[in-house]
Design a protein around this motif. Structure first.
Motif, short mmCIF file in Angstrom:
data_model
loop_
_atom_site.label_atom_id
_atom_site.label_comp_id
_atom_site.label_asym_id
_atom_site.label_seq_id
_atom_site.Cartn_x
_atom_site.Cartn_y
_atom_site.Cartn_z
N GLY A 282 -43.85 52.44 -13.62
CA GLY A 282 -43.82 52.62 -15.27
C GLY A 282 -44.10 53.78 -15.78
O GLY A 282 -44.27 53.99 -16.71
N VAL A 283 -43.92 54.85 -15.05
CA VAL A 283 -44.09 56.19 -15.39
C VAL A 283 -42.83 56.88 -15.85
O VAL A 283 -41.86 56.94 -14.93
CB VAL A 283 -45.00 57.20 -14.60
CG1 VAL A 283 -45.05 58.57 -15.03
CG2 VAL A 283 -46.10 56.58 -14.21
N THR A 284 -42.46 57.38 -17.05
CA THR A 284 -41.31 58.14 -17.33
C THR A 284 -41.51 59.36 -16.84
O THR A 284 -42.14 60.14 -17.05
CB THR A 284 -41.08 58.10 -18.83
OG1 THR A 284 -41.28 56.56 -19.46
CG2 THR A 284 -39.97 58.83 -19.33
N ALA A 285 -40.43 59.64 -15.85
CA ALA A 285 -40.50 60.94 -15.27
C ALA A 285 -38.94 61.33 -14.99
O ALA A 285 -38.00 60.74 -14.79
CB ALA A 285 -41.16 60.98 -13.96
N ARG A 286 -38.95 62.76 -14.88
CA ARG A 286 -37.63 63.51 -14.54
C ARG A 286 -37.78 64.42 -13.62
O ARG A 286 -38.95 65.22 -13.71
CB ARG A 286 -36.68 63.96 -15.81
CG ARG A 286 -36.34 62.85 -16.72
CD ARG A 286 -34.87 62.21 -16.29
NE ARG A 286 -33.99 63.41 -16.45
CZ ARG A 286 -33.31 63.69 -17.55
NH1 ARG A 286 -33.42 63.47 -18.61
NH2 ARG A 286 -32.36 64.81 -17.44
N GLY A 287 -37.00 64.79 -12.92
CA GLY A 287 -36.95 65.82 -11.73
C GLY A 287 -36.07 67.19 -12.50
O GLY A 287 -35.19 66.92 -12.63
N PHE A 288 -36.70 68.42 -12.07
CA PHE A 288 -35.64 69.64 -12.48
C PHE A 288 -35.96 70.57 -11.47
O PHE A 288 -37.11 71.37 -11.05
CB PHE A 288 -36.42 70.11 -13.81
CG PHE A 288 -36.49 69.06 -15.05
CD1 PHE A 288 -35.18 69.02 -15.83
CD2 PHE A 288 -37.51 68.25 -15.34
CE1 PHE A 288 -35.13 68.18 -16.94
CE2 PHE A 288 -37.29 67.25 -16.26
CZ PHE A 288 -36.07 67.27 -17.18
N PRO A 289 -35.00 70.58 -10.44
CA PRO A 289 -35.23 71.77 -9.52
C PRO A 289 -35.53 73.09 -9.84
O PRO A 289 -34.88 73.69 -10.78
CB PRO A 289 -33.80 71.46 -8.73
CG PRO A 289 -33.19 70.30 -9.03
CD PRO A 289 -33.65 69.98 -10.63
N ALA A 290 -36.36 73.69 -9.24
CA ALA A 290 -36.59 75.13 -9.58
C ALA A 290 -37.29 75.71 -8.51
O ALA A 290 -38.14 75.20 -7.67
CB ALA A 290 -37.27 75.27 -10.84
N LEU B 227 -41.11 69.59 -11.32
CA LEU B 227 -40.31 70.96 -10.91
C LEU B 227 -40.82 71.21 -9.39
O LEU B 227 -41.88 71.32 -9.27
CB LEU B 227 -40.74 71.87 -11.83
CG LEU B 227 -40.23 71.91 -13.27
CD1 LEU B 227 -41.07 70.99 -14.35
CD2 LEU B 227 -39.75 73.12 -13.91
N ALA B 228 -39.78 71.39 -8.71
CA ALA B 228 -39.80 71.64 -7.29
C ALA B 228 -38.46 72.14 -6.94
O ALA B 228 -37.64 71.95 -7.32
CB ALA B 228 -40.47 70.54 -6.34
N ARG B 229 -38.69 72.56 -5.55
CA ARG B 229 -37.33 73.26 -5.10
C ARG B 229 -36.23 72.25 -4.48
O ARG B 229 -35.21 72.16 -4.56
CB ARG B 229 -37.63 74.24 -3.80
CG ARG B 229 -38.24 75.42 -4.21
CD ARG B 229 -38.25 76.53 -3.13
NE ARG B 229 -39.22 75.91 -2.24
CZ ARG B 229 -39.46 76.60 -0.93
NH1 ARG B 229 -38.68 77.50 -0.57
NH2 ARG B 229 -40.14 76.11 0.04
N ASP B 230 -36.97 71.14 -3.98
CA ASP B 230 -36.20 70.06 -3.35
C ASP B 230 -35.82 68.84 -4.19
O ASP B 230 -36.40 68.21 -4.42
CB ASP B 230 -36.92 69.66 -2.25
CG ASP B 230 -36.20 68.66 -0.97
OD1 ASP B 230 -34.90 68.16 -1.54
OD2 ASP B 230 -36.46 68.58 0.15
N PRO B 231 -34.17 68.80 -4.49
CA PRO B 231 -33.93 67.93 -5.47
C PRO B 231 -34.03 66.51 -4.79
O PRO B 231 -34.24 65.68 -5.49
CB PRO B 231 -32.43 68.23 -5.64
CG PRO B 231 -32.42 69.56 -5.40
CD PRO B 231 -33.10 69.82 -4.07
N GLY B 232 -33.95 66.47 -3.28
CA GLY B 232 -34.01 64.90 -2.86
C GLY B 232 -35.63 64.72 -2.89
O GLY B 232 -35.81 63.31 -3.30
N ARG B 233 -36.27 65.35 -2.81
CA ARG B 233 -37.86 65.08 -2.97
C ARG B 233 -38.03 64.76 -4.30
O ARG B 233 -38.86 63.67 -4.48
CB ARG B 233 -38.87 66.02 -2.36
CG ARG B 233 -40.22 65.72 -2.47
CD ARG B 233 -40.90 66.46 -1.65
NE ARG B 233 -41.33 67.92 -2.19
CZ ARG B 233 -42.41 68.61 -1.93
NH1 ARG B 233 -42.98 68.43 -0.71
NH2 ARG B 233 -42.62 69.72 -2.40
N LEU B 234 -37.51 65.59 -5.12
CA LEU B 234 -37.87 65.22 -6.80
C LEU B 234 -37.33 63.66 -7.08
O LEU B 234 -37.77 62.89 -7.72
CB LEU B 234 -37.05 66.28 -7.70
CG LEU B 234 -37.87 67.48 -7.59
CD1 LEU B 234 -37.05 68.52 -8.61
CD2 LEU B 234 -39.10 67.55 -8.22
#
Length: 221
Positions: A49-57, A31-38
């Motif tokens: 090999g890490v399962t990750a998803r980004g959530f802008p906030a 979770l972070a403000r910048d969607p591009g960085r996420l």
């Protein structure tokens, strides 16, 4: 499957914590403000090999932060570990005699309203799991106030008090709350403050579940 949610995720500590918990089988919500960085972080972690998803906030928007954490749980499973570690804005660190009441709005939103909103959002899921960990990451002014950094000194003290109250109240429910104080900057290659070393420290805090406040290094370092 449960997940670790990292609030304030970036390419340093956030990415290192994602790798460390990912090795233990956790899915990772960033979770972070910048969607591009996420997106960049998610792509890099996927390659490892890490399962990750980004959530802008934005942590200064409590309702949006809570919604992003709800989305995290919906996509990855209940949040078993919450790490709250956004980097304070430089404007929060004014000298105490130059700090008016309006100058404290941002620090309090950042270090009090944000953590409270985040914890209240994930707590029902932790209770459903019967376990959980909340990790607060702060700078040295959480432990020793600094007259040239009034905003963080005041707001981190409030965040620390909130965390300590949670530590005492939630322990009987199997939910561990702890704080890592990192004096000075996070420094790649440093024996104690390299991102990977700090990630190992945070993993150990989650695993060992001992005490509330921990120090990454000596306060005068």
């Amino acid at each position: 499957m449960s997940c670790v949610a990292i609030v304030g995720a970036g390419p340093g500590l956030g990415a290192a914590v994602a790798r460390r918990f990912g090795r233990e089988g956790f899915a990772v919500g960033l979770l972070a403000r910048d969607p591009g960085r996420l997106r960049s972080l998610v792509d890099g972690l996927a390659g490892e090999g890490v399962t990750a998803r980004g959530f802008p906030a934005d942590v200064r928007e409590p309702e949006a932060l809570a919604a992003a954490l709800a989305d995290t749980a919906g996509a990855l499973g209940p949040v078993e570990v919450l790490q709250y570690s956004p980097v304070p804005h430089p404007d929060f660190m004014r000298p105490v005699l130059d700090t008016g009441h309006r100058d404290l709005v941002g620090p309090v939103e950042f270090s009090v309203y944000g953590p409270v909103a985040a914890v209240r959002q994930v707590l029902p899921g932790m209770r459903g799991l019967g376990r959980g960990t909340v990790l607060f990451v702060n700078g040295a002014t959480a432990a020793v106030p600094h007259p040239e950094r009034a905003g963080t000194s005041i707001a981190f003290a409030a965040e620390s008090a909130y965390g300590h109250l949670l530590h005492d109240r939630l322990a009987p429910e199997g939910i561990h709350v702890a704080q890592l104080v990192i004096p000075g900057a996070i420094v790649p290659g440093h024996a104690r403050k390299d991102p990977a070393v700090l990630a190992e420290t945070l993993w150990g805090m989650h695993r060992d579940r001992q005490g509330f406040r921990h120090y990454a290094d000596d306060l005068d370092s």
